[in-house]
Design a protein around this motif. Structure first.
Motif, PDB file in Angstrom:
ATOM      1  N   ASN A  27       0.774  -1.192   0.133  1.00  0.00           N
ATOM      2  CA  ASN A  27       0.036  -0.030   0.186  1.00  0.00           C
ATOM      3  C   ASN A  27       0.867   1.367   0.005  1.00  0.00           C
ATOM      4  OD1 ASN A  27      -2.915  -0.425   0.325  1.00  0.00           O
ATOM      5  ND2 ASN A  27      -2.022  -2.342   1.614  1.00  0.00           N
ATOM      6  N   GLU A 446      -4.507   1.786   5.714  1.00  0.00           N
ATOM      7  CA  GLU A 446      -5.816   2.712   5.282  1.00  0.00           C
ATOM      8  C   GLU A 446      -6.145   4.009   6.064  1.00  0.00           C
ATOM      9  OE1 GLU A 446      -9.309   0.232   5.789  1.00  0.00           O
ATOM     10  OE2 GLU A 446      -8.688  -1.292   4.276  1.00  0.00           O
ATOM     11  N   GLN A 447      -5.618   3.523   7.489  1.00  0.00           N
ATOM     12  CA  GLN A 447      -5.479   4.719   8.184  1.00  0.00           C
ATOM     13  C   GLN A 447      -4.384   6.006   7.708  1.00  0.00           C
ATOM     14  OE1 GLN A 447      -7.800   4.945  11.186  1.00  0.00           O
ATOM     15  NE2 GLN A 447      -8.640   3.314   9.751  1.00  0.00           N
ATOM     16  N   ASN A 449      -3.260   6.175   4.840  1.00  0.00           N
ATOM     17  CA  ASN A 449      -3.626   6.880   3.360  1.00  0.00           C
ATOM     18  C   ASN A 449      -4.740   7.621   3.354  1.00  0.00           C
ATOM     19  OD1 ASN A 449      -1.310   5.623   2.121  1.00  0.00           O
ATOM     20  ND2 ASN A 449      -2.048   3.675   1.715  1.00  0.00           N
ATOM     21  N   SER A 450      -5.751   7.366   4.295  1.00  0.00           N
ATOM     22  CA  SER A 450      -6.838   8.221   4.188  1.00  0.00           C
ATOM     23  C   SER A 450      -6.750   9.413   5.211  1.00  0.00           C
ATOM     24  CB  SER A 450      -7.863   7.251   4.862  1.00  0.00           C
ATOM     25  OG  SER A 450      -7.712   6.922   6.211  1.00  0.00           O
ATOM     26  N   LEU A 452      -7.400   9.635   8.169  1.00  0.00           N
ATOM     27  CA  LEU A 452      -8.548   9.647   9.193  1.00  0.00           C
ATOM     28  C   LEU A 452      -7.931   9.776  10.566  1.00  0.00           C
ATOM     29  CD1 LEU A 452     -11.046   7.279   8.183  1.00  0.00           C
ATOM     30  CD2 LEU A 452     -11.239   9.418   7.982  1.00  0.00           C
TER      31      LEU A 452
END
Length: 457
Positions: A27, A446-447, A449-450, A452
């Motif tokens: 990722n 994911e955390q 790349n986003s 958030l």
């Protein structure tokens, strides 16, 4: 002191650590991995647990590793559990009714014509024919396969092999840095996220996370197989060893002098001849011998630094017993691996997977959001408190089992995740922990790349 800044720091490069690293790199996440051993592999490479037990798994890195291993000459093979007498006493044929564990104290898995997919079945609802299929590999081949899988992403990876975790620095509910050491050299690693993929969850313990060791009473999680009180009972420890065909059919290995001085008389008198082993044939027909067990889990902790001397003395004594009394004199002992520890410290995380979840299966267990792994291995405890209870269905391991309650930017991806003693007896298996590591790595990526996580902070 040198400082490295990165997105994620993974401490431990066994199955869980590798799974995390693979998903992070895929990722596009800058990753530093720290490992006390000289390379990837963990227990599967350095402790002789160089085979994947039968068990269901989510699609993922295990399929890529399988492909790389099968490209190598004698790198891996699918084994089937068969009546062991077929190997050493062919006149008895493939008939379990002819097998006597008193006469032949081992179960044997031999190369077969089954497919890799057949190894992805353990529970009764998936494994229809009753036979067990394992995936056996050479440890060095597994390390090579891991590097091959990671090769396309090397520009995002910094690997610190031979370094051990030393300390961590915290600020509020976050880890700010960790310090690792290699002899006299220290390196400070500053990251946004940290993943503890060590078997003994050393980073989590240093960070002040709640942990458990030993078995819980039945009142803690209402587990039907738990005892009346908390205890120090843990899954037992095995010193796996490897034997090879000997040039002399009457060969007998002698115990080295250093181990002759170790007092194992009580163990020899009461336990040695009651020990049953799992024999798995390597692709070159050497045998991986997994004593069940070499010593109790609590016993291993109590021995401390002396555990290696005691464990290896027991291996030599047990092997000589098999050679002199059980017709194994056609083989010679070629290697004793490092201790294979099945259980030690376990995180008490946001959710503790317990026996009720495992036995309920994915159709009935309470849903807790994101799943990071599925498994179906038996509840398999070795030692005096042992049991082996097969499951009807696979079960899910939720993300909350990898999340400490006390630290927001730390995850656990190892056998030390948030499992009860009984649940850990199933969830601890290598291929399961590989998948769990992937699930954690994917979530952390994911955390990042986003954005958030950083917005919440």
């Amino acid at each position: 002191m040198k400082t490295i800044k990165t997105d994620v720091c993974v401490v431990g490069a066994g199955a869980g650590g590798f799974g995390c690293v693979y998903r992070l790199l895929k990722n596009g996440i800058n990753t530093v991995v720290v490992e006390k051993n000289k390379d990837f592999g963990g227990t599967a490479v350095f402790c002789g647990v160089d085979g994947w037990e039968p068990g269901v798994s989510l699609d993922g890195a295990h399929l890529l590793l399988k492909e790389e291993l099968q490209k190598m000459n004698q790198g891996a093979a699918v084994l089937e559990a068969v009546p062991n007498c077929n190997l050493f006493f062919p006149e008895n044929g493939m008939n379990w009714e002819n097998h006597s564990f008193e006469q032949y104290p081992w179960g044997l898995s031999m190369p077969s014509n089954f497919h890799y997919s057949d190894t992805l079945k353990r529970c009764r609802s998936l494994r229809k024919d009753g036979s067990m299929k394992r995936f056996q590999f050479e440890g060095a081949a597994m390390t090579k396969a891991m590097h091959q899988v990671l090769a396309p992403y090397q520009n995002k990876l910094s690997a610190l092999f031979g370094y051990e975790f030393y300390a961590c620095e915290k600020s509020g509910r976050n880890i700010r840095s960790v310090t690792v050491k290699n002899g006299g050299e220290s390196i400070r690693i500053v990251a946004d996220f940290y993943i503890d993929a060590t078997g003994d969850i050393i980073l989590s313990r240093e960070a002040g996370c709640a942990v458990a060791m030993g078995s819980e009473s039945k009142y803690r999680y209402q587990e039907p197989s738990a005892g009346e009180k908390d205890s120090r009972q843990m899954n037992a420890v095995t010193y796996v060893f490897r034997v090879s065909p000997a040039a002399n059919p009457n060969h007998i290995d002698e115990m080295p002098v250093r181990y002759q001085k170790v007092d194992i008389s009580a163990w020899k008198a009461y336990k040695m001849k009651r020990t049953v082993s799992c024999f798995c044939l390597y692709p070159n027909h050497d045998i991986n011998v997994n004593m069940l067990p070499t010593m109790e889990g609590a016993e291993y902790i109590d021995f401390g630094e002396a555990a290696d001397e005691v464990g290896k003395a027991r291996v030599y004594s047990y092997w000589k017993y098999l050679q002199t009394e059980k017709n194994m004199n056609g083989y010679s002992l070629t290697k004793i691996f490092s201790a294979g520890v099945r259980e030690s410290y376990r995180l008490i995380g946001k959710y503790v997977l317990n026996e009720n979840d495992v036995r309920a299966g994915l159709f009935s267990q309470p849903k807790r959001g994101r799943t990071v792994a599925i498994a179906d291995h038996a509840l398999d405890v070795h030692g005096t408190s042992g049991m082996c209870r097969e499951l009807e269905y696979p079960y899910e391991i939720p993300l909350e089992c990898t999340m400490p309650r006390e630290v927001d930017n730390l995850f656990v991806a190892s056998r030390g995740a948030s499992f009860s003693h009984i649940a850990a007896a199933s969830a601890r298996l290598t291929r399961t922990i590989l998948s769990l590591g992937e699930g954690v790595g994917e979530y952390v990526a994911e955390q990042i790349n986003s954005g958030l996580y950083f917005k919440n902070v």
